[in-house]
Scaffold this motif. Sequence first.
Motif, PDB file in Angstrom:
ATOM      1  N   SER A 358      86.308  87.589  68.014  1.00 50.81           N
ATOM      2  CA  SER A 358      84.841  86.518  69.038  1.00 50.81           C
ATOM      3  C   SER A 358      84.299  85.705  68.295  1.00 50.81           C
ATOM      4  CB  SER A 358      84.170  86.159  70.216  1.00 50.81           C
ATOM      5  OG  SER A 358      83.081  85.202  70.034  1.00 50.81           O
ATOM      6  N   ASP A 359      84.362  84.877  67.280  1.00 55.31           N
ATOM      7  CA  ASP A 359      83.265  84.259  66.260  1.00 55.31           C
ATOM      8  C   ASP A 359      81.674  84.182  66.423  1.00 55.31           C
ATOM      9  OD1 ASP A 359      85.088  83.999  64.361  1.00 55.31           O
ATOM     10  OD2 ASP A 359      84.956  81.723  64.300  1.00 55.31           O
ATOM     11  N   LEU A 360      81.897  83.889  67.967  1.00 53.95           N
ATOM     12  CA  LEU A 360      80.024  84.142  68.675  1.00 53.95           C
ATOM     13  C   LEU A 360      80.157  84.636  69.553  1.00 53.95           C
ATOM     14  CD1 LEU A 360      79.681  80.585  69.801  1.00 53.95           C
ATOM     15  CD2 LEU A 360      78.443  81.305  67.814  1.00 53.95           C
ATOM     16  N   ILE A 361      79.027  86.255  70.407  1.00 46.85           N
ATOM     17  CA  ILE A 361      78.462  86.524  70.608  1.00 46.85           C
ATOM     18  C   ILE A 361      77.425  86.798  72.106  1.00 46.85           C
ATOM     19  CG2 ILE A 361      80.318  88.761  70.128  1.00 46.85           C
ATOM     20  CD1 ILE A 361      77.545  90.231  69.194  1.00 46.85           C
ATOM     21  N   LEU A 362      77.523  87.750  72.767  1.00 46.09           N
ATOM     22  CA  LEU A 362      75.429  87.450  73.363  1.00 46.09           C
ATOM     23  C   LEU A 362      75.285  88.086  73.106  1.00 46.09           C
ATOM     24  CD1 LEU A 362      78.105  86.033  74.958  1.00 46.09           C
ATOM     25  CD2 LEU A 362      76.068  84.934  76.252  1.00 46.09           C
ATOM     26  N   LEU A 363      74.123  88.526  72.238  1.00 44.63           N
ATOM     27  CA  LEU A 363      73.096  89.473  73.098  1.00 44.63           C
ATOM     28  C   LEU A 363      71.816  88.990  74.156  1.00 44.63           C
ATOM     29  CD1 LEU A 363      71.233  92.071  71.957  1.00 44.63           C
ATOM     30  CD2 LEU A 363      70.406  90.938  70.108  1.00 44.63           C
ATOM     31  N   GLN A 364      72.173  90.192  74.804  1.00 46.40           N
ATOM     32  CA  GLN A 364      71.613  90.001  76.623  1.00 46.40           C
ATOM     33  C   GLN A 364      70.372  90.908  76.732  1.00 46.40           C
ATOM     34  OE1 GLN A 364      73.375  89.045  79.768  1.00 46.40           O
ATOM     35  NE2 GLN A 364      73.129  87.489  79.458  1.00 46.40           N
ATOM     36  N   GLU A 365      69.153  90.530  77.364  1.00 40.67           N
ATOM     37  CA  GLU A 365      67.703  91.383  78.240  1.00 40.67           C
ATOM     38  C   GLU A 365      69.100  91.955  79.248  1.00 40.67           C
ATOM     39  OE1 GLU A 365      64.969  90.788  80.765  1.00 40.67           O
ATOM     40  OE2 GLU A 365      65.681  88.746  80.679  1.00 40.67           O
ATOM     41  N   PHE A 366      68.867  93.246  79.134  1.00 40.74           N
ATOM     42  CA  PHE A 366      69.146  94.868  80.277  1.00 40.74           C
ATOM     43  C   PHE A 366      67.985  94.351  81.478  1.00 40.74           C
ATOM     44  CE2 PHE A 366      69.158  99.149  82.254  1.00 40.74           C
ATOM     45  CZ  PHE A 366      70.523  98.657  82.848  1.00 40.74           C
ATOM     46  N   VAL A 367      68.329  94.005  82.661  1.00 42.49           N
ATOM     47  CA  VAL A 367      68.167  93.786  83.585  1.00 42.49           C
ATOM     48  C   VAL A 367      68.463  94.861  84.903  1.00 42.49           C
ATOM     49  CG1 VAL A 367      67.516  92.855  86.064  1.00 42.49           C
ATOM     50  CG2 VAL A 367      67.683  91.616  83.476  1.00 42.49           C
ATOM     51  N   TYR A 368      67.931  95.738  84.818  1.00 45.00           N
ATOM     52  CA  TYR A 368      67.966  96.907  86.099  1.00 45.00           C
ATOM     53  C   TYR A 368      68.084  96.714  87.362  1.00 45.00           C
ATOM     54  CZ  TYR A 368      68.773 101.382  88.020  1.00 45.00           C
ATOM     55  OH  TYR A 368      68.554 101.798  89.755  1.00 45.00           O
ATOM     56  N   THR A 369      69.210  96.914  88.143  1.00 46.17           N
ATOM     57  CA  THR A 369      69.139  96.643  89.543  1.00 46.17           C
ATOM     58  C   THR A 369      70.263  98.048  90.265  1.00 46.17           C
ATOM     59  OG1 THR A 369      70.587  95.244  89.432  1.00 46.17           O
ATOM     60  CG2 THR A 369      68.534  93.928  89.484  1.00 46.17           C
ATOM     61  N   VAL A 441      79.107  84.070  92.409  1.00 43.21           N
ATOM     62  CA  VAL A 441      78.140  84.031  91.432  1.00 43.21           C
ATOM     63  C   VAL A 441      77.528  84.873  91.731  1.00 43.21           C
ATOM     64  CG1 VAL A 441      75.850  82.909  91.180  1.00 43.21           C
ATOM     65  CG2 VAL A 441      77.579  81.669  92.020  1.00 43.21           C
ATOM     66  N   ASP A 442      76.841  86.422  90.335  1.00 43.68           N
ATOM     67  CA  ASP A 442      76.599  87.734  90.178  1.00 43.68           C
ATOM     68  C   ASP A 442      75.378  87.145  89.765  1.00 43.68           C
ATOM     69  OD1 ASP A 442      79.126  87.596  91.014  1.00 43.68           O
ATOM     70  OD2 ASP A 442      79.400  88.632  88.759  1.00 43.68           O
ATOM     71  N   ILE A 443      74.205  87.688  90.606  1.00 47.15           N
ATOM     72  CA  ILE A 443      73.005  87.846  90.327  1.00 47.15           C
ATOM     73  C   ILE A 443      72.139  89.132  90.293  1.00 47.15           C
ATOM     74  CG2 ILE A 443      70.725  86.905  91.809  1.00 47.15           C
ATOM     75  CD1 ILE A 443      72.451  84.412  93.002  1.00 47.15           C
ATOM     76  N   LYS A 444      71.234  89.138  89.353  1.00 49.11           N
ATOM     77  CA  LYS A 444      70.643  90.327  89.198  1.00 49.11           C
ATOM     78  C   LYS A 444      68.984  89.860  90.440  1.00 49.11           C
ATOM     79  CE  LYS A 444      72.424  93.359  86.026  1.00 49.11           C
ATOM     80  NZ  LYS A 444      72.172  94.309  86.582  1.00 49.11           N
ATOM     81  N   GLN A 445      68.280  90.533  90.888  1.00 47.39           N
ATOM     82  CA  GLN A 445      67.176  90.768  91.809  1.00 47.39           C
ATOM     83  C   GLN A 445      66.108  91.463  91.536  1.00 47.39           C
ATOM     84  OE1 GLN A 445      66.646  90.326  96.117  1.00 47.39           O
ATOM     85  NE2 GLN A 445      64.712  89.288  95.794  1.00 47.39           N
ATOM     86  N   SER A 446      65.020  91.250  90.734  1.00 49.67           N
ATOM     87  CA  SER A 446      64.251  92.276  90.401  1.00 49.67           C
ATOM     88  C   SER A 446      63.125  92.077  90.903  1.00 49.67           C
ATOM     89  CB  SER A 446      64.764  92.550  88.856  1.00 49.67           C
ATOM     90  OG  SER A 446      63.360  94.193  88.551  1.00 49.67           O
ATOM     91  N   GLY A 447      62.482  92.457  92.252  1.00 53.73           N
ATOM     92  CA  GLY A 447      61.471  92.035  92.597  1.00 53.73           C
ATOM     93  C   GLY A 447      61.302  90.995  92.510  1.00 53.73           C
ATOM     94  N   GLU A 448      60.354  89.798  92.637  1.00 51.71           N
ATOM     95  CA  GLU A 448      60.386  87.932  92.591  1.00 51.71           C
ATOM     96  C   GLU A 448      61.322  87.733  91.589  1.00 51.71           C
ATOM     97  OE1 GLU A 448      59.044  86.582  95.573  1.00 51.71           O
ATOM     98  OE2 GLU A 448      58.505  88.660  95.848  1.00 51.71           O
TER      99      GLU A 448
END
Length: 492
Positions: A358-369, A441-448
Amino acid sequence: MSVHLIVVEHRRDWPAHFPPAMVVTVQDYLATPEYQKLRDVRVLNLCRGYRYLSLGYYCSLLAEARRHRVIPAMRAITDLSAKAIYSLGAEDLDAQVHRSLSRRIAREAGRSEFEMDIYFGRCADEALQDLAEEIFELFPCPLLRVQFEHDSKWRISAIRPLALGAIPAEQQGLFVASFEAYVSRRWRSPRVRESARYDIAILHNPAEKLPPTSARGLQRFIRAGKKLDLSVDLIERKDYGRLAEYDALFIRETTAIDHHTYRFAKRAQAEGMAVLDDPDSIVKCTNKVYLHELLSANRVPVPRTRVLQKGQLEGLALDAVTYPAVVKIPDGSFSRGVHKAENREQLEQYARELLRESDLILLQEFVYTEFDWRIGVLNRQPIYACQYFMSKHHWQIVKHGADGQVTEGNARTVAVEDAPPQVVKTALAAANLIGDGFYGVDIKQSGERVVVIEVNDNPNVDPGVEDAVLGDRLYELILEDLARRLDERRAR
């Protein structure tokens, strides 16, 4: 009960040694009031030709006006009317045509032309059967004659409807077998009721490793349909040519843009059917770059994300990335094409691998849950709330082993009202930006903190997981929504 008609120009066009069937002449079909008044009719238009304003043309045209389900439909007749039109669709098959014909004619040096007849998606040469099915999917016409030519590579040079009388004598047995296989799958299948309100097709792939709905779940949909007076049939990729026989399409196969699932959705929409997933939702949900832009622009919370192009990796500042970091390809599904980089070296390795695709990719922060929330949303309303736990000794819900084995984490479902209100509110905000279809819809919840990871256009519905709270009612809700859409269209 459904009425099934084979329409021919002369009764002798359907020889006595062909299978018994309800055969009518096109003149009778067009002019006899009894045929005009019939409902729930399936018409096989086997006239000698479909040129503009011919009897065959009018047969399909008036069949659609009468709301009879007909093959070929007017769309297929139009597509086959001129090379300038059908060559556009045939371009999608260029690679497969060259690959299939190169193998088939490899030992016939110097040959530059080839011809193949296709009867309801079947051909005489098993080596070309996959290609025949693909051509029938694109141009669903009962009988086709396809011509190929070779210059620098093999390609389709002409596609034309074939008359019954033009079937070679040695292939009449193949035609009969193809006809019987085609009609038996649908015509002889048991009906839910003789007066079912609507016919609903569920597209699935029995060979898929991680389908959105398992075989047991599909049977729950069929059972729910019986309760709701809806006829629910399971169809597969090979049934593309018969899609117009149905009122609605529900896709239970992993979707992608360059894929037959998208073609099914587009065709269903063009036929005026109710469809989940609709093609717009597939386009929007299957690309994570689009989702990121859409959610960010509308202030729906997402993990910190950067879109990388080829050539930008080398200039990425070391202090711009916090490790571990997640590297994603835009159109991955079920955790495929998603990597966790623990350091700069791994980041560069994964990024270079994905940038080849792919000509574009995503770099994303890792949110541990410990788990991800998934909120199922149907027609802008939440219908289920699940917790998907990470696979054992892995950081994702689904772990893909090097040997092809797949391991999934556990799951827990709660009533929507028992899910955190902020999670449900955020899920609705994300899903409503896509449309009024069926989304997960996939959601991560970390604290608030609550962030949307992605919106799925064909979320899972399976026994013991998503239906753990609602039970059979979950399957009924989805089918009821399809019926509602059909009722509204009928009212309009």
